[in-house]
Design an enzyme around this catalytic site. Structure first.
Site, PDB file in Angstrom:
ATOM      1  N   ARG A 173       0.828  -1.210   0.000  1.00  0.00           N
ATOM      2  CA  ARG A 173       0.000   0.000   0.000  1.00  0.00           C
ATOM      3  C   ARG A 173       0.861   1.259   0.000  1.00  0.00           C
ATOM      4  O   ARG A 173       0.498   2.261  -0.616  1.00  0.00           O
ATOM      5  CB  ARG A 173      -0.966   0.019   1.191  1.00  0.00           C
ATOM      6  CG  ARG A 173      -2.057  -1.000   1.096  1.00  0.00           C
ATOM      7  CD  ARG A 173      -2.959  -0.748  -0.114  1.00  0.00           C
ATOM      8  NE  ARG A 173      -3.942  -1.786  -0.245  1.00  0.00           N
ATOM      9  CZ  ARG A 173      -3.969  -2.695  -1.221  1.00  0.00           C
ATOM     10  NH1 ARG A 173      -3.049  -2.675  -2.162  1.00  0.00           N
ATOM     11  NH2 ARG A 173      -4.902  -3.608  -1.282  1.00  0.00           N
TER      12      ARG A 173
ATOM     13  N   GLU B 162       1.893   1.689  -3.449  1.00  0.00           N
ATOM     14  CA  GLU B 162       0.729   2.134  -4.204  1.00  0.00           C
ATOM     15  C   GLU B 162       0.479   3.630  -4.000  1.00  0.00           C
ATOM     16  O   GLU B 162       0.215   4.364  -4.964  1.00  0.00           O
ATOM     17  CB  GLU B 162      -0.491   1.329  -3.751  1.00  0.00           C
ATOM     18  CG  GLU B 162      -1.740   1.593  -4.546  1.00  0.00           C
ATOM     19  CD  GLU B 162      -2.884   0.709  -4.088  1.00  0.00           C
ATOM     20  OE1 GLU B 162      -3.629   0.248  -4.960  1.00  0.00           O
ATOM     21  OE2 GLU B 162      -3.040   0.492  -2.869  1.00  0.00           O
TER      22      GLU B 162
ATOM     23  N   SER C  28      14.728  15.164   2.430  1.00  0.00           N
ATOM     24  CA  SER C  28      15.757  14.262   2.934  1.00  0.00           C
ATOM     25  C   SER C  28      15.133  13.034   3.589  1.00  0.00           C
ATOM     26  O   SER C  28      14.130  13.130   4.283  1.00  0.00           O
ATOM     27  CB  SER C  28      16.628  14.982   3.963  1.00  0.00           C
ATOM     28  OG  SER C  28      17.550  14.087   4.547  1.00  0.00           O
TER      29      SER C  28
END
Length: 147
Positions: A89, A92, A115
């Protein structure tokens, strides 16, 4: 001598065996929970004192405590997406929203990056009438490109 991967597995087993939370381990190590969890799973180096604190709480063998201090492994070089649904996920989300996040960072901060070294991360559960929410906060220092 154990590898970092073997040490991480020993931590996970001992954590369950001793009924210790990641939060308690982080407190014993004097570190934020997300950082401490990642470190104990092999993603950050532990100092001797941090490794000893975790080892003492978990009842780890000296060889495992020593392995926790080895250089970290921070990436899976396979180039594939993880099969684990929770990890997938995150991939995704970045595939879907990554270009928008990049545009917003550039618009609000200028030409540069966030960063991942000078970085903070937090995870918390927030009650919601429609079902509890997971809130993940990524807090990285802005690094402008130097031309």
């Amino acid at each position: 001598m154990h590898s970092r991967g073997e040490a991480a597995e020993a931590v996970r087993v001992a954590k369950i065996r001793r009924n210790v939370t990641w939060e308690l381990l982080a407190e014993a190590m004097g570190r934020p929970p997300v950082w401490a969890t990642a470190a104990l799973l092999g993603r950050h180096p532990l100092t001797s004192a941090e490794a000893q604190a975790a080892g003492s709480l978990l009842g780890l063998e000296p060889e495992v405590v020593q392995a926790l201090q080895l250089p970290p492994v921070r990436d899976d070089a396979s180039g594939t997406f993880p099969a684990d649904p929770t990890l997938y996920r995150f991939y995704e989300v970045l595939r879907l929203y990554g270009p928008a996040l990049k545009e917003l960072i550039h618009e609000q901060c200028g030409d540069g990056i966030m960063s991942a070294v000078n970085f903070r991360l937090d995870v918390r559960r927030v009650p919601d009438p429609a079902g509890d929410r997971v809130v993940v906060v990524l807090d990285g220092k802005f690094l402008p490109y130097q031309w």
